[in-house]
Design a protein around this motif. Sequence first.
Motif, PDB file in Angstrom:
ATOM      1  N   GLY A 183      18.265  11.906  16.730  1.00 25.41           N
ATOM      2  CA  GLY A 183      17.650  11.122  15.466  1.00 25.41           C
ATOM      3  C   GLY A 183      18.255  10.140  15.098  1.00 25.41           C
ATOM      4  N   ALA A 184      19.310   9.960  15.020  1.00 20.51           N
ATOM      5  CA  ALA A 184      19.896   8.689  14.376  1.00 20.51           C
ATOM      6  C   ALA A 184      19.604   7.471  15.311  1.00 20.51           C
ATOM      7  CB  ALA A 184      21.609   8.693  14.382  1.00 20.51           C
ATOM      8  N   ALA A 185      19.702   7.642  16.550  1.00 19.21           N
ATOM      9  CA  ALA A 185      19.290   6.356  17.370  1.00 19.21           C
ATOM     10  C   ALA A 185      17.713   6.259  17.366  1.00 19.21           C
ATOM     11  CB  ALA A 185      19.680   6.450  18.747  1.00 19.21           C
ATOM     12  N   ASP A 186      17.135   7.140  17.360  1.00 16.50           N
ATOM     13  CA  ASP A 186      15.401   6.936  17.303  1.00 16.50           C
ATOM     14  C   ASP A 186      14.986   6.619  16.265  1.00 16.50           C
ATOM     15  OD1 ASP A 186      15.368   7.768  20.097  1.00 16.50           O
ATOM     16  OD2 ASP A 186      14.774   9.966  19.564  1.00 16.50           O
ATOM     17  N   SER A 187      15.470   7.136  14.821  1.00 14.41           N
ATOM     18  CA  SER A 187      14.938   6.597  13.569  1.00 14.41           C
ATOM     19  C   SER A 187      15.077   5.096  13.443  1.00 14.41           C
ATOM     20  CB  SER A 187      15.744   7.254  12.468  1.00 14.41           C
ATOM     21  OG  SER A 187      15.475   8.725  12.482  1.00 14.41           O
ATOM     22  N   ALA A 194      15.230   6.885   7.024  1.00 11.57           N
ATOM     23  CA  ALA A 194      14.682   5.553   7.166  1.00 11.57           C
ATOM     24  C   ALA A 194      13.291   5.218   6.771  1.00 11.57           C
ATOM     25  CB  ALA A 194      15.075   5.029   8.586  1.00 11.57           C
ATOM     26  N   MET A 195      12.896   4.090   6.282  1.00  8.10           N
ATOM     27  CA  MET A 195      11.735   3.846   6.062  1.00  8.10           C
ATOM     28  C   MET A 195      10.916   2.877   6.784  1.00  8.10           C
ATOM     29  SD  MET A 195      10.248   2.235   2.257  1.00  8.10           S
ATOM     30  CE  MET A 195      10.929   0.581   2.721  1.00  8.10           C
ATOM     31  N   PHE A 196       9.574   3.213   7.308  1.00  7.44           N
ATOM     32  CA  PHE A 196       8.958   2.077   8.230  1.00  7.44           C
ATOM     33  C   PHE A 196       7.411   2.016   7.655  1.00  7.44           C
ATOM     34  CE2 PHE A 196      11.992   4.258  10.700  1.00  7.44           C
ATOM     35  CZ  PHE A 196      12.745   3.297  11.307  1.00  7.44           C
ATOM     36  N   ALA A 197       6.752   0.955   7.755  1.00  9.05           N
ATOM     37  CA  ALA A 197       5.556   0.634   7.506  1.00  9.05           C
ATOM     38  C   ALA A 197       4.649   1.526   8.272  1.00  9.05           C
ATOM     39  CB  ALA A 197       4.994  -0.905   7.506  1.00  9.05           C
ATOM     40  N   CYS A 198       3.659   1.800   7.422  1.00  8.96           N
ATOM     41  CA  CYS A 198       2.583   2.910   8.091  1.00  8.96           C
ATOM     42  C   CYS A 198       1.163   1.836   8.390  1.00  8.96           C
ATOM     43  CB  CYS A 198       2.252   4.120   6.920  1.00  8.96           C
ATOM     44  SG  CYS A 198       0.894   5.201   7.789  1.00  8.96           S
ATOM     45  N   ALA A 199       0.980   2.361   9.751  1.00  5.16           N
ATOM     46  CA  ALA A 199      -0.328   1.566  10.347  1.00  5.16           C
ATOM     47  C   ALA A 199      -1.394   2.618  10.659  1.00  5.16           C
ATOM     48  CB  ALA A 199       0.016   0.884  11.369  1.00  5.16           C
ATOM     49  N   ILE A 208       6.392   5.380   6.010  1.00  2.00           N
ATOM     50  CA  ILE A 208       6.507   6.710   6.668  1.00  2.00           C
ATOM     51  C   ILE A 208       8.237   6.643   6.276  1.00  2.00           C
ATOM     52  CG2 ILE A 208       6.635   8.161   8.980  1.00  2.00           C
ATOM     53  CD1 ILE A 208       4.368   6.128   9.915  1.00  2.00           C
ATOM     54  N   TYR A 209       8.544   7.877   6.079  1.00  2.00           N
ATOM     55  CA  TYR A 209       9.849   8.266   5.661  1.00  2.00           C
ATOM     56  C   TYR A 209      10.448   9.175   6.770  1.00  2.00           C
ATOM     57  CZ  TYR A 209       8.819   6.026   1.170  1.00  2.00           C
ATOM     58  OH  TYR A 209       8.533   4.873   0.322  1.00  2.00           O
ATOM     59  N   MET A 210      11.405   8.754   7.377  1.00  2.00           N
ATOM     60  CA  MET A 210      12.134   9.693   8.406  1.00  2.00           C
ATOM     61  C   MET A 210      13.375  10.209   8.029  1.00  2.00           C
ATOM     62  SD  MET A 210      10.866   7.792  11.872  1.00  2.00           S
ATOM     63  CE  MET A 210       9.199   7.322  12.192  1.00  2.00           C
TER      64      MET A 210
END
Length: 332
Positions: A223-227, A315-320, A330-332
């Motif tokens: 998960g660390a690499a994918d996130s 981690a945080m990413f913009a949601c589309a 989106i929080y992972m």
Amino acid sequence: MPSKRHARNGSEHYVVEAILADATVDGVRMYEIKWEGFSDEHNSWVAEQSLSCPDLLAAYHAARQPNRTDLSPFYRILRDAREYHPIVVTNTVDDSGSPEDFTYINASTYTEDVPRPCTPLHACTCTDGCTSACSCVRQRCYDEHGRVCVPEKTALLECGPHCACDAQCWTRVVQHGSRVKFEIRRFPQKGWGVVARAPIPRGTFIVEYIGELITFEEAEQRGAADSARGLTYLFDLDMGCAGDLADFTIDAKRYGNVAHFFNHSCEPNMLLYPVYVEHRDPRLHRLAFFAAHDIAVGEELTFDYSPSCPNSGGAMFACACGAPKCRKRIYM
């Protein structure tokens, strides 16, 4: 009847009313056919060489936006899919032909560090239909149509392979597999996603989340690499756990089924349930998606990747997702 609209099925001929979809199966171009005089339940897939309706074929292709790339590699990945209906793939967006390093599997696999379930199912002896008194179940979780009728995350207990009840027992839903018609479609911002090719009533079983069963420690490493790249294919098996942490996780990144392609939505149309069939080990339950509401033809199938709060530490990413009440992150 005009021969140009015929299709052969052995020695019999039927009239083609409409062509609904096409797919390549084992290198053969197939078309989903609506037959004149028959309901949609009788729609079927027919090889191109068995069709004698050139006008309908030409009109079908003229009305469709052409794919931007060769999807043969994708259909080769789907060749081993044992879905009830062939999966259709569409890409009118870019030149992406297929996912990299992905194998389609039909049941989850156990890695070496994951034990086999240790809580066996005691087979029921019901012969006149299972009730709430059945030793396999605690409550009726499916209605007379096989649709889930209990709150999200409620454990769904199904009779197992050694039970006395027959294959039509009302408890046997997820184990019979999905009957949903899927289309894997390329989206401009989200990449691959999945849409429904036929209406899906509320409560209908959509598909099981399939992948590699791995330990929580292995999931942390993967998960660390994918996130870091904004990917999430890990699903913790924590719905049956007394604590907050799961012992095991399903990873659908490299091995999985159509659920590998489901996208996130802040207002999803699918709900997730833990399911038990062959055993009752709470650490190793199955995961199954059901329709949260009636789903229309062409509607994308989505679930909430991360309903956790912003201070979860991930981690945080913009949601589309584009939902009216999108959380924008989106929080992972």
